[in-house]
Design an enzyme around this catalytic site. Structure first.
Site, PDB file in Angstrom:
ATOM      1  N   HIS A  57       0.800  -1.218   0.000  1.00 46.68           N
ATOM      2  CA  HIS A  57       0.000   0.000   0.000  1.00 46.68           C
ATOM      3  C   HIS A  57       0.837   1.275   0.000  1.00 46.68           C
ATOM      4  O   HIS A  57       0.294   2.348  -0.232  1.00 46.68           O
ATOM      5  CB  HIS A  57      -0.969  -0.007   1.188  1.00 46.68           C
ATOM      6  CG  HIS A  57      -2.205  -0.809   0.907  1.00 46.68           C
ATOM      7  ND1 HIS A  57      -2.181  -2.165   0.711  1.00 46.68           N
ATOM      8  CD2 HIS A  57      -3.504  -0.431   0.746  1.00 46.68           C
ATOM      9  CE1 HIS A  57      -3.403  -2.582   0.474  1.00 46.68           C
ATOM     10  NE2 HIS A  57      -4.233  -1.562   0.489  1.00 46.68           N
TER      11      HIS A  57
ATOM     12  N   SER B 249      -0.153  -0.834  -6.143  1.00 44.02           N
ATOM     13  CA  SER B 249       0.086  -1.965  -7.036  1.00 44.02           C
ATOM     14  C   SER B 249       0.913  -1.546  -8.245  1.00 44.02           C
ATOM     15  O   SER B 249       0.745  -0.441  -8.753  1.00 44.02           O
ATOM     16  CB  SER B 249      -1.245  -2.531  -7.537  1.00 44.02           C
ATOM     17  OG  SER B 249      -1.856  -3.293  -6.542  1.00 44.02           O
TER      18      SER B 249
ATOM     19  N   LYS C 288     -14.182  -7.392  -9.261  1.00 45.24           N
ATOM     20  CA  LYS C 288     -13.358  -8.277 -10.089  1.00 45.24           C
ATOM     21  C   LYS C 288     -12.814  -9.448  -9.263  1.00 45.24           C
ATOM     22  O   LYS C 288     -12.777 -10.584  -9.738  1.00 45.24           O
ATOM     23  CB  LYS C 288     -12.206  -7.477 -10.699  1.00 45.24           C
ATOM     24  CG  LYS C 288     -11.480  -8.232 -11.783  1.00 45.24           C
ATOM     25  CD  LYS C 288     -10.510  -7.341 -12.532  1.00 45.24           C
ATOM     26  CE  LYS C 288      -9.827  -8.119 -13.640  1.00 45.24           C
ATOM     27  NZ  LYS C 288      -8.930  -7.284 -14.431  1.00 45.24           N
ATOM     28  N   ASP C 289     -12.398  -9.154  -8.020  1.00 52.36           N
ATOM     29  CA  ASP C 289     -11.882 -10.228  -7.169  1.00 52.36           C
ATOM     30  C   ASP C 289     -12.979 -11.213  -6.796  1.00 52.36           C
ATOM     31  O   ASP C 289     -12.722 -12.411  -6.640  1.00 52.36           O
ATOM     32  CB  ASP C 289     -11.250  -9.638  -5.900  1.00 52.36           C
ATOM     33  CG  ASP C 289      -9.866  -9.073  -6.180  1.00 52.36           C
ATOM     34  OD1 ASP C 289      -9.218  -9.547  -7.121  1.00 52.36           O
ATOM     35  OD2 ASP C 289      -9.442  -8.156  -5.454  1.00 52.36           O
TER      36      ASP C 289
ATOM     37  N   GLU D 191       5.417 -33.673  -2.436  1.00 54.82           N
ATOM     38  CA  GLU D 191       4.243 -33.208  -3.160  1.00 54.82           C
ATOM     39  C   GLU D 191       4.690 -32.427  -4.398  1.00 54.82           C
ATOM     40  O   GLU D 191       5.801 -31.903  -4.449  1.00 54.82           O
ATOM     41  CB  GLU D 191       3.400 -32.317  -2.245  1.00 54.82           C
ATOM     42  CG  GLU D 191       2.785 -33.071  -1.096  1.00 54.82           C
ATOM     43  CD  GLU D 191       1.433 -33.659  -1.444  1.00 54.82           C
ATOM     44  OE1 GLU D 191       1.403 -34.726  -2.079  1.00 54.82           O
ATOM     45  OE2 GLU D 191       0.410 -33.058  -1.093  1.00 54.82           O
TER      46      GLU D 191
END
Lengths: 271, 438
Positions: B219, B223, B247-248, B291
């Protein structure tokens, strides 16, 4: 400075690895097991697919195969008698099945070890008290507990079906040690388990189905699919509902997203 | 902390005003995830994966806490207690499958998140600390996932723990002592299982703490975006809410749908069948593999097969595996190119995709037995991994001719949507052409 150091470290790793690359390799003879090993035959199970379900009748037959043949050596210790309700057995039937087994307990007067008749809440007892006892009785081999076998082997149900129907004569170039049996579906090709399904009609199905070797193998593989994954039906049903819900939610989410962004995305066209 | 044109929180209700002067939590949320956080308006779907990673962690914590209520960290009954969850606990099968599949999905999402950062140069100034914190999270995740896998106490749990903890014994002189100290014994046993459970429960909350720092560090500069160009003014941004929350939300829906496909229809597809066999210290599985998400690093470990410069092959492998992660911490200073996004870096872009392919090859080699040709291919792929970061990237940064950058985000967006529609070109926007009215 950092980049110079990085260059040095990078060259060190790269040279070391390339040094490994150019080392001569010892010639490895092709693995004869790999050449003879077969992949399990693909079977169309009723449990396959998104809407897969157990066939109750088939599971009961599979349980009969397990009880009359496999249970001579193999336990299903993670399954409780009460779980058999999922096969379509009624409460009195389950009580009767459980009562056919002796469960270790202690005498409530003397505290001495003793046995009592099984109750629906009990689990299927072990065949052998421990691994040493099992190996002593089985010529050194350990018959695995079958509760989870279809999840503990690659391609589980197909593997079980192919293994118990897949015994064959060993090819001329393959030596089978004494006391073992040739089976191309087994990892090492030499399995200690004698062929469990000797002939058709080895058992008589309660429901009158003809007990061919293939039928018995399919039935017991289905039963063992259930012992390994008793919640399979609930899982698939929940999955269908969950995905239906999520698809609608996602579609609504997409429409909201388009609507919220409409003014930003359209701006270039409106200029 | 934010751009000057960020909107400020205005409490509307009496209660809102009351709280704002005492505990301004709504103000904080408004500034961090709400309309008060201006965000570049050109973020693509790859920028959804940060939020998805956060959701994946929350799913792991919630399902994990419930599993912890039924699990018993004791070698005698650990495997049985897992089966008890699968068979007798109400919806236990669902909780456990969500946790097991959730771990794989967490890594998948984080890998996309990391590669997105690599592609758009999100590690470059002024976001270096953001990148470093992300790598700390990644390291903690690997430790947590490894210990969680051991808790099942199946064959692969036990032998995986044996192999990985054995790596510490490669350290000269003190290796054996460290190995014994970490395990609480000479081989994985009850002491090991207990401490792994304790740490497996602790680390996710530490990850959560580092995520708070990660988001805080995000922040400050805000971004990055696909152009890699700094935000120049209000025309370049949209408020986080409702634009990116919407959108998220959509992205989350897609993620959860895919997640459900695996949880409900392919729950064991990403696991190893051997882990449905209870741990047996006397019987080694033919093929011990971690894994899938750790396979590339496992491949680097296995790639060192010869002693070299007086260092044993095993120690080379351990150092290299560690270095493969540690070198990522230096990336912001290895890649000195002033251009962030690979959109404008034609040469670096090629090597980025070679690197992606290299990681896939490493992952594949990591899952193979130590036979040719996979050993040699693994060695070459591992060599490229190090060469990529330590040699190629610094050189490209120096010699690459980058493409001209757009003047601003909004200019690049305008270019993408075409010039303002002249007569006859409106149709190129598809579906936006006005329909004749009745």
């Amino acid at each position: 400075m950092i980049r110079l150091g990085a260059l040095g470290v990078g060259l060190l790793f790269v040279i070391t690895l390339l040094w490994g690359v150019i080392q001569p390799r010892e010639a490895v003879a092709p693995d004869p097991v790999k050449a003879l090993h077969k992949h399990p035959q693909e079977i169309e199970w009723t449990t396959n697919g998104v809407f897969g379900k157990f066939d109750r009748k088939q599971m009961q037959r599979g349980f009969q195969v397990y009880k009359e043949i496999c249970s001579a050596c193999h336990s299903i210790h993670r399954v409780a008698f009460r779980d058999l309700a999922a096969l379509g057995f009624s409460a009195p039937e389950i009580k009767a099945i459980a009562a056919g087994y002796d469960i270790a307990t202690i005498d409530d007067k003397t505290g001495e070890p003793t046995t009592r008749k099984g109750l629906p809440a009990d689990k299927f007892p072990l065949i052998y008290p421990n691994e040493i006892a099992a190996r002593a009785a089985q010529n050194g081999a350990l018959p695995p507990d079958l509760s989870l076998i279809t999840k503990a082997r690659e391609d589980g149900p197909n593997y079980v079906h192919s293994l118990i129907t897949g015994y064959a004569d060993a090819p001329a170039n393959w030596k089978v040690p004494d006391g073992l049996y040739y089976n191309p579906y087994f990892r090492s090709l030499n399995v200690a388990m004698p062929p469990p399904l000797a002939a058709d009609d080895q058992i008589t199905y309660v429901d009158g189905t003809k007990a061919t070797k293939d039928q018995m193998a399919r039935d017991v593989a289905t039963f063992l699919t259930w012992t390994a994954e008793p919640k399979l039906e609930a899982r698939k049903e929940t999955g269908v509902a969950a995905i239906a819900f999520l698809l609608i939610l996602t579609a609504l989410g997409y429409l909201s997203y388009r609507k919220v962004w409409a003014d930003v995305k359209r701006k270039p066209a409106a200029v | 902390m934010s751009f000057p044109w960020a909107k400020h929180y205005q409490p509307t209700s009496e209660f809102g005003k009351y709280m704002d002067s005492r505990l301004p939590l709504p103000r904080f949320i408004y500034g961090a995830l709400g309309a008060g956080y201006p965000t570049p308006k050109n973020l693509n779907y790859f920028y959804n994966f940060g939020v998805l990673a956060g959701v994946a962690l929350v799913i792991q914590i919630i399902t994990g806490v419930v599993l912890g209520m039924h699990y018993a960290a004791n070698t005698g009954i650990a495997f049985d207690s897992v089966e008890h969850i699968m068979r007798d606990v109400n919806s236990g099968w669902m909780i456990r499958y969500m946790h097991a599949v959730g771990a794989s999905f967490f890594f998948a999402v984080v890998y996309v998140h990391i590669f997105r950062g690599l592609y758009y140069g999100s590690y470059k100034p002024p976001r270096e600390v953001l990148w470093l914190l992300g790598l700390v999270i990644f390291l903690l995740m690997m430790a947590t996932a490894f210990m969680g896998y051991v808790l099942v106490w199946g064959q692969m749990s036990f032998w995986g723990a044996t192999v990985i903890t054995n790596l510490f014994s490669a350290v000269p002189i003190v290796g054996e002592a460290i190995h014994t100290w970490l395990l609480g014994g000479f081989a994985p046993d009850n002491a090991t299982l207990n401490r792994f459970f304790s740490l497996h429960y602790l680390l996710p909350f530490i990850i959560f703490g580092v995520i708070i720092l990660h988001v805080w560090a995000l922040h400050i500069p805000g971004s990055n975006n696909p152009t890699g160009v700094d935000v120049k003014g209000p025309q370049d941004t949209v408020p986080f809410h409702p634009y990116y929350t919407a959108k998220d939300f959509f992205g989350l829906g897609v993620y959860l749908t895919l997640f459900s496909v695996f949880v409900f229809f392919l729950p064991n597809a990403l696991g190893e069948v051997d882990n449905y066999v209870p741990a047996n210290p006397l019987s080694t599985p033919t093929h011990i593999v971690p894994e899938w998400y750790l396979l590339p690093f496992y491949a680097i470990l296995k790639a060192f097969t010869t002693d070299f410069l007086l260092v044993k092959a095993k120690l080379w492998g351990v150092i290299a595996m560690l270095a493969a992660i540690v070198l990522l911490f230096f990336l912001p200073w290895l890649d000195t190119s002033p251009v962030r996004s690979n959109r404008y870096r034609p040469l670096n872009r090629i090597f980025f995709w070679i690197f992606v392919a290299d990681c896939l090859v490493l992952g594949y080699c990591g899952g193979q037995l130590a036979v040719e040709p996979w050993v040699r291919i693994g060695q070459l792929a591992a060599a490229y991994y190090f060469a990529h970061f330590l040699i190629i990237i610094p050189l490209i940064a120096r010699f690459e001719k980058t493409l001209p950058l757009p003047n601003s985000i909004s200019e690049s967006v305008l270019a993408k949507y075409g010039k303002p529609p002249a007569s006859g070109s409106a149709g190129t926007l598809g579906g936006t052409a006005p329909q004749p009215a009745e």
